[in-house]
Design a protein around this motif. Sequence first.
Motif, short mmCIF file in Angstrom:
data_model
loop_
_atom_site.label_atom_id
_atom_site.label_comp_id
_atom_site.label_asym_id
_atom_site.label_seq_id
_atom_site.Cartn_x
_atom_site.Cartn_y
_atom_site.Cartn_z
N GLY A 1 -14.48 -23.59 57.46
CA GLY A 1 -15.59 -22.99 57.96
C GLY A 1 -16.45 -22.43 56.91
N THR A 2 -17.13 -21.32 57.45
CA THR A 2 -17.84 -20.75 56.54
C THR A 2 -17.09 -19.57 55.61
OG1 THR A 2 -18.42 -18.69 58.10
CG2 THR A 2 -20.00 -20.80 57.82
N ARG A 3 -15.68 -19.38 56.19
CA ARG A 3 -14.70 -18.56 55.21
C ARG A 3 -13.95 -19.50 54.29
NH1 ARG A 3 -9.38 -16.03 57.83
NH2 ARG A 3 -8.96 -18.21 57.07
N ALA A 4 -14.96 -19.73 53.37
CA ALA A 4 -14.32 -20.92 52.67
C ALA A 4 -13.32 -20.61 51.48
CB ALA A 4 -15.65 -21.70 51.74
N THR A 5 -13.08 -19.31 51.33
CA THR A 5 -12.21 -18.92 50.24
C THR A 5 -10.85 -18.34 50.60
OG1 THR A 5 -13.36 -16.90 50.01
CG2 THR A 5 -14.17 -18.32 48.48
N THR A 6 -10.53 -18.50 51.82
CA THR A 6 -9.36 -18.09 52.47
C THR A 6 -8.67 -19.08 53.12
OG1 THR A 6 -10.35 -15.75 52.88
CG2 THR A 6 -8.14 -16.47 53.75
N MET B 1 -15.67 -17.75 62.25
CA MET B 1 -16.12 -18.14 60.62
C MET B 1 -15.33 -19.53 60.50
SD MET B 1 -15.73 -14.90 58.29
CE MET B 1 -16.12 -13.33 58.82
N LEU C 1 -20.78 -25.85 58.29
CA LEU C 1 -21.69 -25.62 57.14
C LEU C 1 -22.87 -26.57 57.16
CD1 LEU C 1 -19.05 -25.35 54.16
CD2 LEU C 1 -20.26 -23.50 55.47
N SER D 1 -31.62 -31.10 57.95
CA SER D 1 -30.42 -30.45 57.82
C SER D 1 -29.31 -31.26 58.33
CB SER D 1 -30.34 -28.93 58.45
OG SER D 1 -31.24 -28.36 57.49
N GLN E 1 -11.77 -7.79 64.23
CA GLN E 1 -12.03 -8.71 63.10
C GLN E 1 -11.60 -9.90 63.39
OE1 GLN E 1 -14.45 -8.09 61.19
NE2 GLN E 1 -14.01 -9.94 59.82
N ASN F 1 -14.11 -12.31 64.49
CA ASN F 1 -15.05 -12.92 63.67
C ASN F 1 -14.53 -13.90 62.81
OD1 ASN F 1 -17.04 -11.08 64.47
ND2 ASN F 1 -16.50 -9.51 63.19
N ARG G 1 -7.79 -13.27 56.52
CA ARG G 1 -8.00 -12.86 55.14
C ARG G 1 -6.70 -12.25 54.36
NH1 ARG G 1 -13.74 -12.07 55.70
NH2 ARG G 1 -14.83 -13.75 54.68
N GLY H 1 -18.65 -15.92 57.52
CA GLY H 1 -18.05 -16.30 56.29
C GLY H 1 -18.78 -16.42 55.02
N GLU H 2 -17.96 -16.25 53.58
CA GLU H 2 -18.80 -16.18 52.48
C GLU H 2 -19.38 -17.54 52.28
OE1 GLU H 2 -15.58 -15.49 53.04
OE2 GLU H 2 -14.35 -17.05 51.93
N ALA H 3 -19.05 -18.67 53.04
CA ALA H 3 -19.78 -19.88 52.56
C ALA H 3 -20.91 -20.09 53.44
CB ALA H 3 -18.82 -20.96 52.72
N ASP H 4 -21.29 -19.03 54.30
CA ASP H 4 -22.58 -19.37 55.19
C ASP H 4 -23.80 -19.10 54.50
OD1 ASP H 4 -24.39 -19.14 57.01
OD2 ASP H 4 -23.35 -17.72 58.46
N TYR I 1 -22.19 -30.78 57.78
CA TYR I 1 -21.07 -31.75 57.18
C TYR I 1 -19.80 -31.49 57.21
CZ TYR I 1 -21.60 -28.50 53.27
OH TYR I 1 -21.76 -27.32 52.34
N GLY J 1 -13.19 -25.50 44.76
CA GLY J 1 -13.17 -23.84 45.19
C GLY J 1 -13.37 -23.30 46.59
N LYS J 2 -13.46 -24.44 47.47
CA LYS J 2 -13.69 -24.01 48.87
C LYS J 2 -12.55 -24.95 49.69
CE LYS J 2 -18.63 -23.65 48.84
NZ LYS J 2 -19.67 -24.38 49.48
#
Lengths: 593, 337
Positions: free
Chosen positions: B137-142, B185, B190, B199, B178, B181, B163, A455-458, B202, B131-132
């Motif tokens: 998770g790491t796919r923070a903008t969707t 994500m 994070l 680290s 996909q 994946n 997405r 993901g983009e926040a990684d 969180y 904005g997140k």
Amino acid sequence: MSVQQKAIDITSHNISNANTDGYSRQHAVIETTTPYTMPATNAAMGAGQLGTGAQVSAIERYRDTFIDYQIRTQTSTKGQYDTIQTQLGEVESIFNEPSDTGLSTLMSNFFNSWQELAKAPDSSNSRTVVAQQSAALADELNSQYNQLTKLKENAQTEVKNSIVDINSQLKQIDQLNQQIKAVSVSGNKANDLMDKRDLLLDQLSSSFNINVSNTSLDGINVSPVDTSGIASPNMVNSVEDGTQKTLSYISDIQPVVPSTIDPATGNPEYTITYYSFGDTSKAANRQTLTIAATAAEAKTIDENRTIWTDSNGIAVDSTGAQINQPGTVYNTSQLKLFQPSDGQMKGYTVVQQDVDNYIDQLNSVAKVLAFSVNTIHSGVTDPASDGMPFFVNSDVAQYDANGVMSNPTAIAAAEQDITAANISVNKQIITDPSQIKTRTNDYKYQTESDNLEDGEADGARATAIAGLANTLIKISDVGSAINVRSDLFSTGENTISADGMTMGNNASGTTIEGYFKDTIDKLGVQSQEAQRMVTNQDTLLSNFQNSKASISGVSLDEEMANLIQYQHAYQANAKVISTIDSLLDVVINGLKK
Amino acid sequence: MRVTNQMLSNNFMRDVNTNLENMSKLQTQMTTGKEIQKPSDDPYKVSRVLQINSDISSNVQYSQNIKDTTNWLDTTDTALGQVGDVLTRVNELLVSSGDAAYGTDEKQAIKNEINQKIGELSQIMNTNYDGKYVFGGTRATTKPVSTQTDATTGNTVLSFNARDGHVIDNSSSPTIAQDANEYSMIKANLSVEISQGVSIDYSVSADEINKFSTSSGGTVSLIDVAGSSTKGLLNRITDDLDSNNTSSLTGQDLSDIKDAITNVLKLRSEVGAKSNRMSDAQSKNEDENNNMTAMLSQTEDIDITQKTMEYANMQTVYTASLQTSSKVLQKTLLDYL
């Protein structure tokens, strides 16, 4: 009376030269004239020898040649450290530490910007900040490199100017030498000329340490203490036989194009361009010769830049034979570099070596920075499979109109040649910061956009790059054991995980910032030592100069006292004459009326 | 020793120069407030200063990381509280559905409210901070989840959101590659560095809210698992309400929703613990910062009193040297001849 007058003349000469540099006070050596013994057979009846008065037998200067010797020795040492102090002071201002704008601050900012990016890899703001901070860091490295190089060039120009000065001083000393000899032949002492010659010798001694030996008729021979094995090293010869040596300036040393290996020594050939007597204004003075030298020898020549030449300004070997045959390849034992162990000339050599060291250390910082950041950024240890190197070699990197790398293969190959001079951030990354790789699985893909796994926040990879600030690397091995990216993980003894994100420490290494701090530390110590030496030499020299002034200097009070003494003597003499005059008056005018 | 006039004036010039040099150094120190200006002033101190400066700089960065993370955790905590509220309301509704007096109308009303609650849940799980999407998770903008309306039953169906807006196939072998994946994500955590080498993960992912283990030992999810014969808890409840399966509603469904609430509580307590850890880290960070700033000040700052004294001393010496020399240098024998 004329004796007293002469003495007064000398006093007046002393007073008028009370503030002349290098002047030694003079005094008249007054002695009685040969006594007049009455030529009588009945001499026993007379009172004895009758004195006939006084005469000035010589005019001598007060001078202690041993103090001269000491002053010259100390002047040489002071000259060396003066030069080093000035130049290292400039290095200090180039590094500009500690400050908010120096390299160490920029390095901190650089790593901090990666931390910020790790938190918000999806934000184009933090990406742009990383790209710009990195560019600022690379620019500062470039600029410090350039300034150090310029400093070295300045030192070389100073060497050239010194050589011109030295040759002109030698010429003057030579002329004075001949004049003094001419005066001495006639039995007089050329005091003022000798003062002038001594002053020139004092000035010469600040350039390098000299040997002065006296010859007949007050002539001198001058040679450097360090003669590089030259057979007749005199630079000033009391007897003019044309064997006196001069110095010339090497303006350039370049490998022969195309590069050639000398079959006799197996070393590469270099073309040396030098200017006779250091005088670059006349094209006729430009001489070239070819020598075979190892890289280290070439570096020594580059840092020294001064060679022995004969009175015509042609390079000579140890026997004094000219080495100027075109087409002949000479070896380094034939080329005689002028390497004094003291004086400004030595100082310039030392400074150039120091500056070269600092440049090397900056290069090491730049190389390790590029290697380690590029490795973690791409996750691969082979530049050839790195689709988007972060730091690139600006000498090679080319971009098309859209800022896209147009010669990626050459860029990858040139990574090993990255130095402080050419380190730069990949322009493609600056134009498009979204190319910065921040994610866990980026190592599997050529470019950031190919990675669909994360993901983009990684920001795991960005965190790993920020962690480089604390990674111990054997930076001192750069250039020997570490030459390309992958060396860090073989000979450099760091470890790297398969995803290229965890870089292990080399226990005997330092952090990048730590290495730079050591450099600054070393610079501080060297510069401090030079300052201390200058202060010490100043004190020592001023003591000697006081001793010298104590002997040779003009004391106005003393001259005044002398003046009065001679004046009185003059008056008394005049009185004698007037008394005799009145006696004669009695005889001539009194007896016969 | 014989002393000449030039010696006197040379010595005077040299000493005055030394005095001026010292005064100029003191002046620079007084005006900058710093003991050291360049490495050669004191190499050891300079390297200390450089070290402390870079330590402070990275510490400030860590402090910033901690603050950002704390805010994030606060938002997460609030959102999890709201998730808990929604699930508790669903729990209450399930209990009341067991009321034998409730007829089809009442069941319909309960179902409608639950559908609303599912929509609310989707809204909460799409909470956005800075904005997140906090649960993304790491796919923070969707948005991590979305709701659809089931064509046949008209129920609101919660699902993971891809997405491009389609429903993520969260089976183990999705038809669209996909999807796997994107699903991973959403599940990813994070992490942030809060001090050197430390680290911390969180984020809480939408999937952690979705999946929970039941008191009977199985794993149940709120959202349907694609291709699985058993539906997700939320859908099961609405279906049971449609089919009026009271025994299941007050039995399995009720016990599962309780487990879901327990799961959210567990997540909340984890977030709370992390939040505590952050505030500990923050105070430790501040302490370190204070210590290092104090150290920096001790290393490079001047002691004003001491420097003022030194300056006063220096001035006295300088004045004395000028006064004496002006008298000594003036006199010669000439004055008396």
